[in-house]
Design a protein around this motif. Structure first.
Motif, short mmCIF file in Angstrom:
data_model
loop_
_atom_site.label_atom_id
_atom_site.label_comp_id
_atom_site.label_asym_id
_atom_site.label_seq_id
_atom_site.Cartn_x
_atom_site.Cartn_y
_atom_site.Cartn_z
N ASN A 130 0.54 -1.09 0.28
CA ASN A 130 -0.11 0.12 -0.16
C ASN A 130 0.82 1.17 -0.07
OD1 ASN A 130 -2.45 -1.38 -0.05
ND2 ASN A 130 -2.70 -1.70 1.46
N ILE A 131 2.36 1.09 0.86
CA ILE A 131 2.78 2.08 1.05
C ILE A 131 3.43 2.52 -0.41
CG2 ILE A 131 4.79 3.32 1.90
CD1 ILE A 131 4.53 2.28 4.72
N ALA A 132 4.22 1.43 -0.62
CA ALA A 132 4.43 1.61 -2.35
C ALA A 132 4.15 2.05 -3.18
CB ALA A 132 5.58 -0.06 -3.02
N ASP A 133 2.82 1.25 -3.16
CA ASP A 133 1.22 2.18 -4.63
C ASP A 133 1.18 3.76 -4.22
OD1 ASP A 133 1.12 -0.57 -5.44
OD2 ASP A 133 -0.60 -0.55 -4.17
N LEU A 134 1.74 3.84 -3.15
CA LEU A 134 0.97 5.32 -2.59
C LEU A 134 2.17 6.28 -3.23
CD1 LEU A 134 -0.60 7.96 -1.52
CD2 LEU A 134 0.65 7.27 0.91
N LEU A 135 3.27 5.89 -2.94
CA LEU A 135 4.69 6.49 -3.61
C LEU A 135 4.83 6.76 -5.06
CD1 LEU A 135 7.32 5.45 -1.18
CD2 LEU A 135 6.51 7.82 -1.02
N VAL A 136 4.82 5.38 -5.84
CA VAL A 136 4.22 5.53 -6.76
C VAL A 136 3.25 6.64 -8.02
CG1 VAL A 136 4.23 3.57 -8.97
CG2 VAL A 136 5.66 3.16 -7.51
N SER A 137 2.32 6.33 -7.00
CA SER A 137 0.88 6.89 -7.71
C SER A 137 1.26 8.65 -7.26
CB SER A 137 -0.64 7.04 -6.88
OG SER A 137 -0.59 7.48 -5.18
N GLU A 138 2.12 8.99 -6.36
CA GLU A 138 2.67 10.53 -5.52
C GLU A 138 3.49 10.86 -7.21
OE1 GLU A 138 3.11 10.34 -2.17
OE2 GLU A 138 1.39 10.90 -1.14
N GLY A 139 4.30 9.63 -6.98
CA GLY A 139 5.30 10.44 -8.56
C GLY A 139 6.73 10.43 -7.47
N THR A 140 6.71 9.66 -6.59
CA THR A 140 8.50 9.81 -5.63
C THR A 140 9.10 8.28 -5.46
OG1 THR A 140 6.85 9.09 -3.59
CG2 THR A 140 7.49 12.26 -4.10
N ALA A 141 8.03 7.67 -6.11
CA ALA A 141 8.81 6.34 -6.24
C ALA A 141 8.53 5.88 -8.03
CB ALA A 141 8.58 5.01 -5.31
N PRO A 142 9.97 5.33 -8.52
CA PRO A 142 9.37 4.46 -10.42
C PRO A 142 8.17 3.58 -9.70
CG PRO A 142 11.49 3.79 -9.37
CD PRO A 142 11.03 5.00 -7.64
N LYS A 143 7.64 3.50 -10.85
CA LYS A 143 6.68 1.84 -11.56
C LYS A 143 7.16 0.99 -10.29
CE LYS A 143 2.81 0.92 -14.04
NZ LYS A 143 2.33 1.07 -15.76
N TRP A 144 7.97 0.54 -10.94
CA TRP A 144 8.01 -0.80 -10.33
C TRP A 144 8.87 -0.55 -9.15
CZ3 TRP A 144 12.79 -0.72 -7.70
CH2 TRP A 144 13.79 0.06 -7.76
N PHE A 145 8.55 0.05 -8.12
CA PHE A 145 9.27 -0.35 -6.76
C PHE A 145 7.17 -0.54 -5.73
CE2 PHE A 145 8.81 2.35 -2.48
CZ PHE A 145 9.96 1.24 -1.98
N SER A 146 6.17 -0.60 -6.84
CA SER A 146 4.99 -0.80 -6.33
C SER A 146 5.69 -2.48 -6.67
CB SER A 146 4.07 -0.93 -7.01
OG SER A 146 3.74 -1.04 -8.55
N THR A 147 5.88 -3.28 -7.30
CA THR A 147 6.52 -4.76 -7.24
C THR A 147 7.70 -5.32 -6.71
OG1 THR A 147 6.73 -4.26 -9.67
CG2 THR A 147 4.17 -4.39 -9.44
N ILE A 148 8.27 -4.23 -5.92
CA ILE A 148 9.82 -5.15 -5.77
C ILE A 148 9.48 -6.46 -5.24
CG2 ILE A 148 9.31 -3.58 -4.01
CD1 ILE A 148 12.28 -2.71 -4.30
N GLU A 149 10.97 -7.04 -5.02
CA GLU A 149 10.75 -8.30 -4.70
C GLU A 149 10.95 -7.82 -2.81
OE1 GLU A 149 13.57 -11.82 -4.03
OE2 GLU A 149 13.72 -10.40 -6.12
N TYR A 150 10.08 -8.74 -2.40
CA TYR A 150 9.77 -8.73 -1.14
C TYR A 150 10.19 -9.76 -0.64
CZ TYR A 150 7.33 -7.56 3.75
OH TYR A 150 7.44 -7.23 4.85
N VAL A 151 10.73 -9.21 0.45
CA VAL A 151 11.65 -10.70 1.62
C VAL A 151 11.26 -10.58 2.76
CG1 VAL A 151 13.38 -11.33 2.45
CG2 VAL A 151 13.82 -9.94 0.67
#
Length: 139
Positions: free
Chosen positions: A53-74
């Protein structure tokens, strides 16, 4: 050569999971990490659903690149962020970017890239991500 860059979330990339203030230079830092290696992973105490949810928000705000919302999670359990828990990873060719030493797994201290904590008062001129990116590029 770095094969994996493992990133902490709270206090490293953003303020915390509640306020979710992005650290200045976040977008450029993430893109810079991707230019160093194809494998950038999220290694955080924040549960995956909340992180997404945080990653999607950052991407939608343009503060993170699109790929960040699907980054591998450990997914991990325990008290430390053991780089051996990253699937198909060699500890010697990976680093953990984190602000808290207590999460560094014993024996992996040389794989830790210490970053100053992003904390209140959340300065707009914080340049820590830029400094750390330069350090990663020189590894």
């Amino acid at each position: 050569m770095l094969k994996v860059i493992a990133l902490d979330l709270e206090g490293t990339l953003i303020s915390n999971a509640m306020s979710q203030i992005p650290r200045p230079g976040l977008y450029a830092f993430l893109e810079g990490c991707k230019s160093i290696t194809d494998r950038v992973v999220m290694y955080t105490t924040v549960k995956e659903a909340i992180f997404r949810n945080i990653a999607d928000l950052l991407v939608s705000e343009g503060t993170a690149p699109k790929w960040f919302s699907t980054i591998e999670y450990v997914n991990w359990k325990g008290k430390t962020k053991d780089l051996r828990l990253i699937p198909s990873n060699e500890v010697s060719s990976s680093v953990l970017v984190d602000d808290f030493h207590i999460y560094v797994h014993k024996g992996q201290e040389c794989q830790w890239v210490k970053i100053a904590q992003f904390d209140h008062p959340y300065l707009d001129n914080d340049s820590e991500l830029k400094v750390i990116l330069h350090r990663l590029m020189s590894m």
